[in-house]
Design a protein around this motif. Structure first.
Motif, PDB file in Angstrom:
ATOM      1  N   LEU B 299       0.843  -1.197   0.000  1.00  0.00           N
ATOM      2  CA  LEU B 299       0.000   0.000   0.000  1.00  0.00           C
ATOM      3  C   LEU B 299       0.877   1.245   0.000  1.00  0.00           C
ATOM      4  O   LEU B 299       2.104   1.161   0.161  1.00  0.00           O
ATOM      5  CB  LEU B 299      -0.949  -0.009   1.202  1.00  0.00           C
ATOM      6  CG  LEU B 299      -0.353  -0.287   2.589  1.00  0.00           C
ATOM      7  CD1 LEU B 299       0.343   0.921   3.153  1.00  0.00           C
ATOM      8  CD2 LEU B 299      -1.449  -0.752   3.530  1.00  0.00           C
ATOM      9  N   ASP B 301       1.589   4.615   1.907  1.00  0.00           N
ATOM     10  CA  ASP B 301       1.351   5.376   3.136  1.00  0.00           C
ATOM     11  C   ASP B 301       2.549   6.256   3.436  1.00  0.00           C
ATOM     12  O   ASP B 301       3.575   6.180   2.761  1.00  0.00           O
ATOM     13  CB  ASP B 301       1.051   4.426   4.308  1.00  0.00           C
ATOM     14  CG  ASP B 301       2.223   3.518   4.657  1.00  0.00           C
ATOM     15  OD1 ASP B 301       3.247   3.533   3.947  1.00  0.00           O
ATOM     16  OD2 ASP B 301       2.121   2.789   5.661  1.00  0.00           O
ATOM     17  N   GLY B 305       2.420   5.807   8.803  1.00  0.00           N
ATOM     18  CA  GLY B 305       1.435   4.759   8.547  1.00  0.00           C
ATOM     19  C   GLY B 305       0.069   5.289   8.145  1.00  0.00           C
ATOM     20  O   GLY B 305      -0.898   4.526   8.102  1.00  0.00           O
ATOM     21  N   GLN B 306      -0.016   6.586   7.864  1.00  0.00           N
ATOM     22  CA  GLN B 306      -1.292   7.133   7.365  1.00  0.00           C
ATOM     23  C   GLN B 306      -1.367   6.868   5.867  1.00  0.00           C
ATOM     24  O   GLN B 306      -0.378   7.043   5.144  1.00  0.00           O
ATOM     25  CB  GLN B 306      -1.381   8.643   7.633  1.00  0.00           C
ATOM     26  CG  GLN B 306      -1.118   9.040   9.085  1.00  0.00           C
ATOM     27  CD  GLN B 306      -2.120   8.452  10.068  1.00  0.00           C
ATOM     28  OE1 GLN B 306      -3.219   8.057   9.702  1.00  0.00           O
ATOM     29  NE2 GLN B 306      -1.734   8.376  11.342  1.00  0.00           N
ATOM     30  N   ILE B 307      -2.566   6.453   5.422  1.00  0.00           N
ATOM     31  CA  ILE B 307      -2.736   6.133   4.007  1.00  0.00           C
ATOM     32  C   ILE B 307      -2.663   7.418   3.184  1.00  0.00           C
ATOM     33  O   ILE B 307      -3.289   8.425   3.536  1.00  0.00           O
ATOM     34  CB  ILE B 307      -4.089   5.417   3.771  1.00  0.00           C
ATOM     35  CG1 ILE B 307      -4.204   4.182   4.685  1.00  0.00           C
ATOM     36  CG2 ILE B 307      -4.233   5.035   2.305  1.00  0.00           C
ATOM     37  CD1 ILE B 307      -3.072   3.178   4.587  1.00  0.00           C
TER      38      ILE B 307
END
Lengths: 278, 407
Positions: B299, B301, B305-307
């Motif tokens: 993913l 981010d 760790g925030q998308i």
């Protein structure tokens, strides 16, 4: 036995139900969070739930979504959340803190490092919303190595097989989700709580806290008749959203939680004794 | 009319019983949804082994969707690329114009079998929303589609199409106002209405069993292509190319070829304005492993760790995660993943339109662009099979905007 176990044991002894407010760290402003936590304790909170903001809070309703967005905009990151816990601990050695959050920020830090830093800061337990019992083992071990509990959710939809598995892994307390929905939903049906809670009581062997959809003193009091703890989140966060200063945030916290505490205490005597005796 | 000859193979070697593709996948959702996912998994395994159910699904795919979709040798595109022959799998000719309908027909039959009268869906480009609204209309089900506000703007005709079909379209204003936020909102709906509602997830992502189930419903694409290649060319293709957002059309094509190790596989991600910056949606090319929307996968981010917000000219690829099976195929080395920029995709859109009279969806245009690059490096006797996953009618507004026109 960590701070959380000691707290629930002490509460059971004096027949008091735990008031567990949730706030999102960094909302409405990162500099106010520590003051809000102290204000919550002054107003009668027994355990504090501190939300770690995340960009994609899939299990939360609009109030906590908005709180997370504001906290992130204001620069709340995980280091800052830990600093808040540390600062709180300088003046409060006793009130347990449960961190509540989602997997990805923990993954990014690394589970071991996360657990160790959380313990050092003064955290007592962690609830990862999107980490059900099935996926929890690595995380639970990392937390256990640091003496931290992993708190698990039990839902109205949880099957008996799942319930047994969850109760096996759970530490601290079991968090019963009182409705099928997201946080802050409006439709808590008190009558539907009694049966699942008594079933849960047979399995849990741990204190039971109930949350989701509890917003008023009368509801908190009704839940306090059936459970060991009452979690209130969105209703408090919603009020804090209007605070324009730390002083206002402190005042709003006290004004909201005070009546909840009073209502819960007023029913203390006629409630059946807890199955949990430490 | 010929019925598709191949039976459903059922759940294959991946995922394992707990829904993991190696270290990827799994079921990272709130406890409230766990029982529903277990119920869904049981229904999926039960009904896909039920000959009556499979016969009805096959008949719907033949007579309602219009399968099998043809293979088409793109002669002039091949000449323009100058190398291997480019063959297109024409999923754009399906009813509703994309591969998405293969999955929604299957999931809607499953919903009906499970006694659910209300279906919900998330959508990016609107193709999955339209495909869900379509099957809901046919089976007389209530349908609610969640769509990011930015995508509602980009894909206005699909929004209207869904409304004509009787669906309610909910515009999601949270976050980046695109596909990931629509998915969050659909999950919230499902958690709140879990007894009555079936969530038709549109891509091979999300918690188990969705990645495997969506793959299996789309694998008809690859099974047909295999038979058609042998019938029409007497060999398997040398390479497969498909675009990857969440990854359902790519897995549908790839999956039946996984054991044919002579067939190379290329997944094409949206490189947006370039992989060196942040304005792209290429989670396999430029992301790292984390947990999003119920599974562990690659993913995009930030360091906390925030998308991240993503960007692609194509709404259907504008997603910060990817299905866990792609993560597994990448790490195992079986498939390779590459990026195509907005500009390259738009060029390919025009090329296919003008050379072959086929207007591709902007998502599929990414696959066309890479298919041409790849073909140019190969020899004329080789074959590149590109999944033309959808048609471009929905995108003409976006294309016009890139040329400074408003329609």
């Amino acid at each position: 036995m960590n701070r959380l176990d000691r707290r629930f044991a002490a509460l059971a002894e004096c027949g008091r139900r735990a008031l567990i407010p949730y706030i999102t760290a960094g909302h409405p402003h990162p500099d106010w969070t520590v003051d809000i936590l102290h204000a919550a304790v002054s107003a009668g909170a027994d355990v504090l739930e501190l939300g770690v903001p995340f960009s994609d809070v899939m299990a939360d309703g609009p109030v906590i979504q908005n709180a997370c967005a504001r906290a992130l905009e204001a620069g709340t990151d995980f280091d800052r959340v830990l600093a808040m816990v540390e600062a709180f601990r300088r003046d409060d050695e006793d009130t347990p803190i449960v961190l509540m959050g989602y997997m990805n920020p923990i993954e990014r830090r690394g589970q071991e490092r996360f657990a160790s830093q959380a313990r050092q800061a003064g955290v007592d337990a962690v609830l990862v919303v999107d980490c059900p019992a099935d996926e929890a083992e690595p995380m639970r071990q990392c937390l256990a190595a640091e003496g931290l509990h992993q708190i698990f959710l039990v839902a109205p939809t949880t099957t008996p097989e799942r319930l047994a598995r969850i109760c096996n892994l759970a530490g601290g307390f079991v968090y019963y989700v009182s409705l099928k929905g997201v946080t802050g939903a409006a439709s808590l049906d008190l009558d539907s709580l009694a049966a699942p809670l008594s079933r849960l009581r047979k399995h849990a062997g741990l204190p039971i806290a109930v949350g989701f959809g509890i917003r008023e003193p009368a509801q908190a009091a009704a839940v306090a008749r059936m459970a060991d703890g009452v979690v209130i989140g969105s209703a408090l966060v919603n009020r804090l959203d209007r605070a324009g200063s730390a002083e206002q945030a402190v005042e709003l916290t006290g004004a909201f939680l005070g009546p909840v505490r009073a209502a819960m205490d007023a029913v203390g005597e006629d409630r059946p004794a807890s199955a949990v005796n430490h | 009319m010929a019925e598709p000859a191949i039976r459903y193979p059922g759940p294959l070697q991946v995922p394992d019983a707990s829904g993991h593709f190696g270290k990827f996948g799994g079921r990272f959702v709130s406890e409230t949804l766990m029982a529903a996912l277990e119920e869904l998994e049981l229904a999926w395994r039960t009904y896909l082994a039920d000959p009556d159910f499979v016969a009805e699904l096959d008949a719907d795919l033949a007579h309602y969707v219009g399968r099998p979709s043809p293979l088409y040798f793109a002669r002039r595109l091949t000449e323009a690329a100058g190398g291997a022959r480019i063959v297109l799998k024409r999923e754009d000719l399906n009813h509703t114009g994309a591969h998405k309908i293969n999955n929604t027909v299957g999931q809607a039959l499953l919903a009906r079998a499970m006694g659910k009268r209300r279906v919900i869906a998330e959508t990016g480009a609107g193709q999955h929303g339209v495909a869900s609204a379509t099957v809901a209309a046919r089976l007389d089900m209530e349908c609610v589609v969640y769509m990011g506000a930015e995508d509602v703007r980009r894909q206005a005709t699909n929004v209207y199409r869904m409304k004509l079909l009787g669906a309610e379209v909910v515009s999601v204003e949270a976050g980046s106002r695109t596909l990931k936020d629509a998915l969050n909102e659909a999950m919230r709906d499902w958690v709140s209405n879990v007894d009555s509602t079936f969530y038709i997830l549109g891509t091979a992502a999300g918690p188990h069993p969705y990645p495997a189930m969506v793959r299996d419903f789309n694998a008809v694409v690859g099974r047909e292509a295999k038979v058609q290649m042998m019938d029409e060319y007497g060999c398997l293709p040398d390479a497969l190319v498909a675009c990857v957002g969440g990854g359902s059309n790519a897995l549908g094509l790839f999956h039946p070829f996984v054991d044919d190790t002579d067939v190379a596989m290329y997944g094409v991600e949206a490189a947006g304005r370039g992989l060196s910056g942040l304005a792209h949606a290429a989670s396999l090319c430029a992301g790292r492993v984390g947990v999003l929307h119920g599974s562990r996968t690659y993913l995009l981010d930030d360091d906390a760790g925030q998308i991240r917000h993503t960007h692609s000219v194509s709404a259907g690829l504008d997603y910060p995660g990817v299905g866990p099976e792609h993560a597994w195929l990448k790490d195992s080395g079986r498939a390779r993943y590459v990026g195509i920029t907005d500009e390259q995709a738009l060029t390919a859109f025009h090329q296919l339109t003008r050379l072959e009279g086929i207007m591709p969806a902007l998502e599929s245009a990414h696959a066309i662009a890479y298919g041409m690059q790849l073909a140019a490096r190969m020899s004329p006797e080789q074959i590149v099979l590109v999944n033309l996953s959808g048609r471009g009618d929905k995108d003409i507004q976006t294309v016009a905007e890139t040329e400074g026109l408003s329609l």
